[in-house]
Design an enzyme around this catalytic site. Structure first.
Site, PDB file in Angstrom:
ATOM      1  N   LYS A  36       2.060   5.715  -2.737  1.00 28.97           N
ATOM      2  CA  LYS A  36       2.058   6.700  -1.660  1.00 28.97           C
ATOM      3  C   LYS A  36       2.859   6.214  -0.455  1.00 28.97           C
ATOM      4  O   LYS A  36       2.459   6.353   0.682  1.00 28.97           O
ATOM      5  CB  LYS A  36       0.615   7.009  -1.251  1.00 28.97           C
ATOM      6  CG  LYS A  36      -0.207   7.566  -2.396  1.00 28.97           C
ATOM      7  CD  LYS A  36      -1.611   7.881  -1.978  1.00 28.97           C
ATOM      8  CE  LYS A  36      -2.516   8.351  -3.083  1.00 28.97           C
ATOM      9  NZ  LYS A  36      -1.950   9.083  -4.173  1.00 28.97           N
ATOM     10  N   CYS A  37       4.012   5.637  -0.739  1.00 27.78           N
ATOM     11  CA  CYS A  37       4.862   5.043   0.286  1.00 27.78           C
ATOM     12  C   CYS A  37       6.144   5.861   0.393  1.00 27.78           C
ATOM     13  O   CYS A  37       6.563   6.494  -0.576  1.00 27.78           O
ATOM     14  CB  CYS A  37       5.174   3.601  -0.145  1.00 27.78           C
ATOM     15  SG  CYS A  37       6.347   2.714   0.873  1.00 27.78           S
ATOM     16  N   GLY A  38       6.761   5.822   1.552  1.00 34.07           N
ATOM     17  CA  GLY A  38       8.050   6.487   1.720  1.00 34.07           C
ATOM     18  C   GLY A  38       9.103   5.945   0.770  1.00 34.07           C
ATOM     19  O   GLY A  38      10.080   6.628   0.456  1.00 34.07           O
ATOM     20  N   PHE A  39       8.908   4.710   0.312  1.00 34.18           N
ATOM     21  CA  PHE A  39       9.868   4.086  -0.606  1.00 34.18           C
ATOM     22  C   PHE A  39       9.506   4.305  -2.075  1.00 34.18           C
ATOM     23  O   PHE A  39      10.219   3.847  -2.960  1.00 34.18           O
ATOM     24  CB  PHE A  39       9.972   2.582  -0.335  1.00 34.18           C
ATOM     25  CG  PHE A  39      10.464   2.250   1.047  1.00 34.18           C
ATOM     26  CD1 PHE A  39      11.659   2.761   1.533  1.00 34.18           C
ATOM     27  CD2 PHE A  39       9.731   1.414   1.873  1.00 34.18           C
ATOM     28  CE1 PHE A  39      12.110   2.453   2.808  1.00 34.18           C
ATOM     29  CE2 PHE A  39      10.177   1.092   3.155  1.00 34.18           C
ATOM     30  CZ  PHE A  39      11.372   1.620   3.625  1.00 34.18           C
ATOM     31  N   THR A  40       8.404   5.007  -2.347  1.00 31.43           N
ATOM     32  CA  THR A  40       7.947   5.217  -3.724  1.00 31.43           C
ATOM     33  C   THR A  40       9.025   5.806  -4.635  1.00 31.43           C
ATOM     34  O   THR A  40       9.102   5.425  -5.804  1.00 31.43           O
ATOM     35  CB  THR A  40       6.657   6.071  -3.752  1.00 31.43           C
ATOM     36  OG1 THR A  40       5.662   5.383  -2.983  1.00 31.43           O
ATOM     37  CG2 THR A  40       6.123   6.269  -5.157  1.00 31.43           C
TER      38      THR A  40
END
Length: 159
Positions: A36-40
């Site tokens: 659930k990360c912006g970098f996912t």
């Protein structure tokens, strides 16, 4: 402290202990991940690298971590399902680990000791990447913002 990458072991998302000696002779990319990360979306780029170079000896090892903004709160089953359903991940994923602090997984202690970053040895955020050569030597550390396709040339140089 262990001094050789191949001395480590970790538990896969499926609960199987994997001895890193099985990766001897491979080019290895170790990544701390989160669902659930912006970098996912980097999972997609990592999977492309995996598919493109696995026959030439690239191994990607993903280690979910919930230490940054509670971005990996799920169970092993939820993590596995999310990786597969959303990104088609087929590279090796491990059980959730810690990458900073007292409970840091031994492989990350080793990698951070060998390759420091902007914050010294601490890992700044999810999707920090460590590239190792075919002898198991950590050769380069990449920031979370570095997209997988940006490290393709570094990988090719080691293959």
């Amino acid at each position: 402290m262990k001094t050789n990458f191949y001395e480590f072991k970790a538990t896969s998302l499926e609960g199987k202990e994997i001895d890193f000696s099985t990766y001897e002779g491979k080019v290895i990319l170790v990544v701390n991940t989160a669902s659930k990360c912006g970098f996912t979306p980097q999972y997609e780029g990592l999977e492309k690298l995996h598919k493109k170079y696995k026959k030439q000896g690239l191994v990607i090892l993903g280690f979910p971590c919930n230490q940054f903004g509670n971005q990996e709160p799920g169970t092993e089953e939820e993590i596995a399902e999310g990786c597969l359903v959303n990104y088609g991940v087929t590279f090796q994923m491990f059980k959730k680990v810690e990458v900073n602090g007292d409970q840091t997984h031994s492989v990350f202690k080793f990698l951070k000791h060998k390759l420091t970053g902007v914050l010294g040895s601490r890992i700044k955020w999810n999707f920090t990447k460590f590239l190792l050569d075919r002898s198991g030597n950590p050769v380069k550390r990449f920031a979370p913002i570095t997209k997988p396709e940006k490290i393709e040339e570094d990988i090719k140089a080691l293959l």
